[in-house]
Design an enzyme around this catalytic site. Structure first.
Site, PDB file in Angstrom:
ATOM      1  N   ILE A 225       1.268  -1.514  -0.042  1.00  0.00           N
ATOM      2  CA  ILE A 225      -0.243   0.088  -0.008  1.00  0.00           C
ATOM      3  C   ILE A 225       0.563   0.944  -0.497  1.00  0.00           C
ATOM      4  O   ILE A 225       0.558   1.770  -0.902  1.00  0.00           O
ATOM      5  CB  ILE A 225      -0.790   0.322   0.934  1.00  0.00           C
ATOM      6  CG1 ILE A 225      -1.988   1.603   1.530  1.00  0.00           C
ATOM      7  CG2 ILE A 225       0.157   0.295   2.937  1.00  0.00           C
ATOM      8  CD1 ILE A 225      -3.103   0.594  -0.052  1.00  0.00           C
ATOM      9  N   TYR A 226       2.123   1.192   0.404  1.00  0.00           N
ATOM     10  CA  TYR A 226       3.257   2.309   0.667  1.00  0.00           C
ATOM     11  C   TYR A 226       3.461   2.553  -0.991  1.00  0.00           C
ATOM     12  O   TYR A 226       3.921   3.695  -0.892  1.00  0.00           O
ATOM     13  CB  TYR A 226       4.010   2.013   1.609  1.00  0.00           C
ATOM     14  CG  TYR A 226       3.473   1.284   3.140  1.00  0.00           C
ATOM     15  CD1 TYR A 226       3.100   2.694   3.790  1.00  0.00           C
ATOM     16  CD2 TYR A 226       3.617   0.631   3.809  1.00  0.00           C
ATOM     17  CE1 TYR A 226       2.459   2.432   5.075  1.00  0.00           C
ATOM     18  CE2 TYR A 226       3.055   0.199   5.283  1.00  0.00           C
ATOM     19  CZ  TYR A 226       2.082   1.296   5.874  1.00  0.00           C
ATOM     20  OH  TYR A 226       1.910   1.289   7.250  1.00  0.00           O
TER      21      TYR A 226
END
Length: 244
Positions: A225-226
């Site tokens: 997600i980062y």
């Protein structure tokens, strides 16, 4: 690899301090030694990231974190914030730290974190016993000194918790700190520092797998997600493509 036997089966002595012994250059360094980051641009892009990426957590960037750290004058809370920012630890993991959690083997300084999910209050003794552990290096010299000074001044027992407080107490203090520096466009909590740590490493080109291990994620999918912070600023891929 050649293994040299130790005389008389003794453990090797710790390496001498580096005051009069300069640090040796590594034989092999990580390929990415330095990066140039336009922090103002990334801060300006953040609203788009948060608005367009589902489940994207709120995060801070280095200049913002340093601003909060500089404004925090309480040594205990300053150390808590610094540990979350520099190691990616959950607040529950920081609150579980004892002097025995920190290791200096003569080569490197680091901390052993007991992987604990966030839950109300302090972690139970049963949770501490069954939790897996992970090692996170602390290479920042200022933080090393801050940790060692805090341990010396506090005269803690080996297994005594360094921070006898709850997660809610830390989050309330962070909220007051943010208000003191002028407020923020989104809510900032202890977990924000963990997200910021992950994004900071990815911005510096560190491998996703390694970042995932430092965070204590069971699957690299949780860490991916980062990477949206890296892909949202992709306008340069369309440069040179004419539509009219």
């Amino acid at each position: 690899m050649v293994h040299m036997p130790l005389p008389d089966a003794q453990f090797p002595r710790p390496r001498p301090q580096r005051l009069f012994h300069p640090r040796e250059e590594p034989l092999a360094a990580f390929p990415i030694q330095s990066v140039r980051i336009d922090w103002a641009r990334l801060i300006a892009k953040r609203p788009t990231v948060l608005e367009t990426i589902d489940a994207m957590p709120v995060y801070l960037l280095k200049p913002e974190v340093l601003g909060l750290l500089d404004a925090e004058k309480h040594p205990t809370y300053r150390l808590i914030l610094d540990l979350m920012w520099t190691t990616g630890a959950r607040i529950s993991e920081v609150l579980a730290l004892t002097p025995a959690s920190f290791i200096h083997d003569g080569y490197d300084f680091g901390v052993i974190l007991k992987t604990l999910k966030q839950r109300p209050g302090r972690p139970s003794r049963a949770a501490l016993q069954r939790s897996p552990r992970r090692y996170v290096p602390i290479v920042d010299r200022l933080l090393q000194d801050r940790v060692q000074s805090y341990l010396y001044a506090g005269r803690f027992r080996k297994c005594q918790r360094l921070f006898p407080m709850t997660r809610q107490t830390v989050n309330r203090h962070i909220g007051a700190l943010v208000e003191r520096v002028g407020g923020a466009p989104f809510s900032i909590s202890s977990h924000t520092f963990r997200h910021s740590f992950a994004i900071h490493l990815l911005l510096h080109g560190r491998p996703l797998k390694y970042v995932s291990q430092l965070l204590g994620h069971k699957s690299i999918d949780s860490t991916e997600i980062y990477t949206n912070v890296l892909t949202i600023d992709g306008g340069h891929f369309l440069e040179g493509v004419d539509f009219h």
